[in-house]
Scaffold this motif. Structure first.
Motif, PDB file in Angstrom:
ATOM      1  N   ASP A 191       0.831  -1.211   0.000  1.00 33.02           N
ATOM      2  CA  ASP A 191       0.000   0.000   0.000  1.00 33.02           C
ATOM      3  C   ASP A 191       0.864   1.259   0.000  1.00 33.02           C
ATOM      4  O   ASP A 191       0.545   2.239  -0.695  1.00 33.02           O
ATOM      5  N   ARG A 192       1.950   1.241   0.759  1.00 30.65           N
ATOM      6  CA  ARG A 192       2.853   2.406   0.791  1.00 30.65           C
ATOM      7  C   ARG A 192       3.517   2.600  -0.563  1.00 30.65           C
ATOM      8  O   ARG A 192       3.685   3.722  -1.035  1.00 30.65           O
ATOM      9  N   TRP A 193       3.901   1.500  -1.204  1.00 32.18           N
ATOM     10  CA  TRP A 193       4.519   1.609  -2.527  1.00 32.18           C
ATOM     11  C   TRP A 193       3.530   2.193  -3.532  1.00 32.18           C
ATOM     12  O   TRP A 193       3.885   3.052  -4.345  1.00 32.18           O
ATOM     13  N   ARG A 194       2.293   1.736  -3.456  1.00 34.58           N
ATOM     14  CA  ARG A 194       1.289   2.208  -4.409  1.00 34.58           C
ATOM     15  C   ARG A 194       1.011   3.696  -4.214  1.00 34.58           C
ATOM     16  O   ARG A 194       0.903   4.458  -5.189  1.00 34.58           O
ATOM     17  N   ASP A 195       0.921   4.124  -2.959  1.00 30.92           N
ATOM     18  CA  ASP A 195       0.679   5.546  -2.687  1.00 30.92           C
ATOM     19  C   ASP A 195       1.844   6.390  -3.199  1.00 30.92           C
ATOM     20  O   ASP A 195       1.635   7.447  -3.819  1.00 30.92           O
ATOM     21  N   ALA A 196       3.074   5.945  -2.962  1.00 35.03           N
ATOM     22  CA  ALA A 196       4.244   6.692  -3.432  1.00 35.03           C
ATOM     23  C   ALA A 196       4.277   6.729  -4.953  1.00 35.03           C
ATOM     24  O   ALA A 196       4.615   7.760  -5.562  1.00 35.03           O
ATOM     25  N   ALA A 197       3.922   5.628  -5.597  1.00 33.34           N
ATOM     26  CA  ALA A 197       3.919   5.589  -7.058  1.00 33.34           C
ATOM     27  C   ALA A 197       2.915   6.579  -7.631  1.00 33.34           C
ATOM     28  O   ALA A 197       3.186   7.249  -8.638  1.00 33.34           O
ATOM     29  N   THR A 198       1.749   6.700  -7.003  1.00 35.12           N
ATOM     30  CA  THR A 198       0.751   7.672  -7.457  1.00 35.12           C
ATOM     31  C   THR A 198       1.302   9.081  -7.395  1.00 35.12           C
ATOM     32  O   THR A 198       1.177   9.877  -8.345  1.00 35.12           O
ATOM     33  N   ARG A 199       1.942   9.430  -6.264  1.00 37.95           N
ATOM     34  CA  ARG A 199       2.503  10.774  -6.126  1.00 37.95           C
ATOM     35  C   ARG A 199       3.646  11.018  -7.109  1.00 37.95           C
ATOM     36  O   ARG A 199       3.790  12.104  -7.679  1.00 37.95           O
ATOM     37  N   MET A 200       4.468  10.000  -7.335  1.00 39.21           N
ATOM     38  CA  MET A 200       5.599  10.150  -8.248  1.00 39.21           C
ATOM     39  C   MET A 200       5.126  10.308  -9.696  1.00 39.21           C
ATOM     40  O   MET A 200       5.728  11.043 -10.480  1.00 39.21           O
ATOM     41  N   LEU A 201       4.036   9.629 -10.056  1.00 38.39           N
ATOM     42  CA  LEU A 201       3.474   9.804 -11.393  1.00 38.39           C
ATOM     43  C   LEU A 201       2.987  11.236 -11.602  1.00 38.39           C
ATOM     44  O   LEU A 201       3.192  11.820 -12.671  1.00 38.39           O
ATOM     45  N   GLY A 202       2.339  11.792 -10.593  1.00 32.93           N
ATOM     46  CA  GLY A 202       1.878  13.172 -10.692  1.00 32.93           C
ATOM     47  C   GLY A 202       3.030  14.146 -10.867  1.00 32.93           C
ATOM     48  O   GLY A 202       2.963  15.094 -11.663  1.00 32.93           O
ATOM     49  N   TRP A 203       4.105  13.913 -10.121  1.00 37.34           N
ATOM     50  CA  TRP A 203       5.290  14.781 -10.229  1.00 37.34           C
ATOM     51  C   TRP A 203       5.881  14.688 -11.628  1.00 37.34           C
ATOM     52  O   TRP A 203       6.206  15.708 -12.254  1.00 37.34           O
TER      53      TRP A 203
END
Length: 541
Positions: free
Chosen positions: A255-267
Motif C-alpha cells: 500500500d505504501r509503494w502504491r501511494d508513493a507511485a501515485t505521487r511520483m506519477l503526478g510529479w
C-alpha cells in the motif's frame, strides 16, 4: 587541489559516507559458492515497462548512442571504453526490453557467456550497482517465461550473496535503492531462510529509503527528472513482483509503494513537456529512463491510481523546488529550489533560476542537457551555469560544481512566490553572495496566452553578467536590431524584445539531449547595462 572547495564539499557528508567509503574499499568478502536456494513457484508472467532494445546481435550492444562488440572475455572490462558504457553492458537491460522474446537465443547465450567470462568477484560486473540491475533483469526474464539454467541459478545466488555484503551505504541515494530492490527481488523469487534474509534486508532498506528519497510532493530527492523516472519504474516493478507472489510482501508495504507511485506519477507528469519527454534539469538525458506515458501505462496495468485531470495553469512542486506555468500554447518549467540533498548533490547542476519553455507543442528554450559523466571540460561545462537559461555573474557558477559529481558551495533559493491568477513566478538565490560584491540574483517570470516576460535584477556589486537563452535546434531566430528580433517554431512566428542590455548577441551553441548526442543550437546572450534586464517573447495564438 583547492582546500576551501574540498572543505565546502566534504562538510555536508553524513558519517556513514565517511566510514562507509573506507569500509567499502578495505572490506573484500569472499564469494559464497554454496548451492542456490529453491525458487518460489509463481503462475504470473512478467510484463514490464516499455524499454528500447539494446542487443543488436549475439555479441553487439548499443548504449549511450554507441555500439560495441563484446567478442571476448576481456571486452567486458576494456579500459579504453567508457565505464558507463561497460556498466550498461553488465546490466542486461535487453532481457526486459521490447520484443525480448525475439532475441531469446542471443540473451540465453549472453547470460552463459557472462557467467563464464566474469568469475566472482572481479571486474565491473561485480560492482554493486550493475550487480543490482542484473539480478533484477535476470529474475524478470525468468518470470517472463524463460527458465534459467542451473549455472545461471547458481550464479544468481552467488551474486545476491555478494551484493548483500557490498551495499552502497557510502553512496546512498539511487544506488542504495537499487541494491535494496535487487535483494527484494531475489528474496521474493526464492524461498527458504537465506531468501528470507535477503528479502528482510531489502524491505527494511526500501521502507527507510522511500521515506528519505520520495519528497512530499512526490519528487525524487535528487531533483533529477531522469532518476525520478528510474526510481518510479523500480517502484512499479516492486508492485508487480508483489502481485506475482501474493502474501510474500506485507500488504502494508504494498500500500505504501502504491501511494508513493501515485505521487511520483503526478510529479513526473508536471515535469514532462508537451512533446512527452522530460525537462532537462540536473543530470537528465533523454532515452535513458521511461517516459511518463510509458510509466503511466505500466501503472494502469498494476491498478495504481493516477490523476488524469488537465493540469492547472500553475503547478508548484514545493518540496522539490520546481514550478510549471502553462497558458495557451506555452508551457514553462522553472527551477526555483535546492540543487538536491546537501549530502548527495552528485547529479546536481548549477541551474538555479533556469527554465525551459515549450511553445505550440515543441521545445523553444532548453537547458544544454547531459551527454557524458566522464570527468573533463565537457562534463564541467554541462553542469555549469553558462549551459542554462539563467544569469551568470562574473564568470562563476551559481553553485560551485566541480569534478564529475562534486558540489562545494551551493545556491539557496530565496523569496519564492507565485500567483496562479496572473501566472507570475518570483524567486531569487544567494549563490553569488560568495562574490566580493555579495550579489543576489532575482528573477520574475510572467506567462500569458500570447507571451512571456522575464525580468532579472542583479543586486550587489558585479563587473560582468550574462543572461543566456538557448533555443532548441530547429528554432529559427534572427535579430533586426539591438533590441529584438523574430523567430519561428512549429510553423508559428514569435518576436523577442530586450530592455536594459548593453550588448545583445546571437551565438552558435550546443545542445546535448542525450548521452553521446550533440546538436547545434542558437544562444541569445544578453549583457545587462544596469542592474535590471528584461526579455519578452511574444507570439500569436
Amino acid at each position: 587541489m583547492n582546500a576551501r572547495r574540498v572543505w565546502h564539499t566534504l562538510r555536508w557528508l553524513r558519517p556513514v559516507q565517511w566510514y562507509g567509503r573506507a569500509w567499502f574499499r578495505l572490506y573484500r568478502p569472499r564469494p559464497n559458492l554454496a548451492p542456490a536456494p529453491p525458487l518460489r513457484p509463481t503462475t504470473a508472467r512478467w510484463q514490464g515497462c516499455a524499454r528500447a532494445a539494446s542487443l543488436e546481435s549475439p555479441t553487439r550492444m548499443r548504449f549511450l548512442g554507441v555500439s560495441h562488440e563484446i567478442a571476448t572475455a576481456g571486452d567486458w572490462n576494456r579500459p579504453d571504453w567508457p565505464k558507463l558504457w561497460l556498466y550498461n553492458a553488465h546490466y542486461f537491460d535487453d532481457l526486459a526490453a521490447d520484443d525480448a522474446a525475439a532475441r531469446r537465443p542471443w540473451q540465453r547465450e549472453l547470460i552463459e557467456r557472462w557467467i563464464a567470462e566474469n568469475p566472482p568477484p572481479h571486474g565491473n560486473g561485480w560492482e554493486p550497482y550493475p550487480l543490482s540491475l542484473r539480478i533484477v533483469n535476470w529474475l524478470a526474464w525468468m518470470l517472463a517465461g524463460n527458465p534459467l539454467s542451473d549455472a545461471a541459478r547458481h550464479s544468481l545466488a552467488v551474486q545476491t550473496r555478494y551484493l548483500r555484503r557490498r551495499l552502497e551505504h557510502h553512496l546512498l541515494g539511487n544506488h542504495l535503492w537499487a541494491n535494496a530492490k535487487a535483494l527484494v527481488f531475489a528474496g521474493v523469487a526464492h524461498r527458504g531462510p537465506e531468501a528470507d534474509a535477503w528479502r528482510g534486508t531489502g524491505l527494511t532498506l526500501i521502507a527507510r529509503e522511500l521515506d528519505e528519497q520520495v519528497l512530499p510532493d512526490g519528487g525524487h530527492f535528487e531533483r533529477s527528472p531522469m532518476y525520478h523516472a528510474i526510481v518510479l519504474g523500480d517502484l512499479l516493478d516492486l508492485l508487480q513482483l508483489a502481485r506475482g507472489f501474493p502474501g510474500v510482501v506485507a500488504s502494508a508495504s504494498v500500500d505504501r509503494w502504491r501511494d508513493a507511485a501515485t505521487r511520483m506519477l503526478g510529479w513526473l507528469r508536471t515535469m514532462t513537456h508537451p512533446d512527452g519527454q522530460l525537462a532537462l534539469f540536473n543530470d537528465t538525458a533523454l532515452g535513458i529512463a521511461a517516459t511518463h506515458a510509458a510509466l503511466a501505462d505500466y501503472a494502469r496495468r498494476l491498478d495504481v491510481p493516477q490523476d488524469d485531470a488537465p493540469l492547472p495553469g500553475l503547478s508548484a512542486l514545493r518540496a522539490s523546488g520546481y514550478v510549471r506555468l502553462q497558458a495557451g500554447p506555452a508551457v514553462l518549467i522553472a527551477d526555483v529550489g535546492e540543487i538536491g540533498p546537501d549530502y548527495l548533490p552528485g547529479h546536481a547542476h548549477a541551474d538555479t533560476l533556469s527554465f525551459e519553455l515549450s511553445l505550440f507543442g515543441q521545445r523553444l528554450l532548453v537547458n544544454a542537457g547531459t551527454s557524458t559523466y566522464a570527468a573533463g571540460t565537457l562534463r564541467l561545462w554541462q553542469r555549469g551555469t553558462r549551459a542554462k537559461n539563467t544569469v551568470e555573474v562574473d564568470g562563476v557558477d551559481s553553485s560551485e560544481v566541480w569534478g564529475s559529481f562534486r558540489v562545494a558551495r551551493r545556491a539557496r533559493p530565496l523569496d519564492v512566490r507565485h500567483d496562479a491568477k496572473t501566472l507570475t513566478l518570483d524567486a531569487a538565490h544567494d549563490g553569488y553572495r560568495r562574490l566580493p560584491g555579495t550579489v543576489t540574483h532575482h528573477r520574475r517570470w510572467q506567462l500569458t496566452a500570447d507571451g512571456l516576460h522575464i525580468t532579472d535584477l542583479i543586486e550587489g556589486r558585479w563587473t560582468h553578467a550574462v543572461a543566456r537563452y538557448r533555443f532548441a535546434p530547429g528554432v529559427e531566430l534572427t535579430a533586426h536590431d539591438d533590441n529584438g528580433g523574430r523567430g519561428s517554431v512549429a510553423g508559428h512566428r514569435f518576436e523577442w524584445r530586450v530592455r536594459g542590455a548593453r550588448a545583445v548577441r546571437l551565438q552558435e551553441g550546443r545542445y546535448y539531449p542525450g548521452f553521446g548526442r550533440e546538436e547545434i543550437a542558437t544562444v541569445l546572450e544578453l549583457e545587462p547595462a544596469t542592474a535590471t534586464l528584461a526579455l519578452e517573447l511574444i507570439w500569436s495564438t
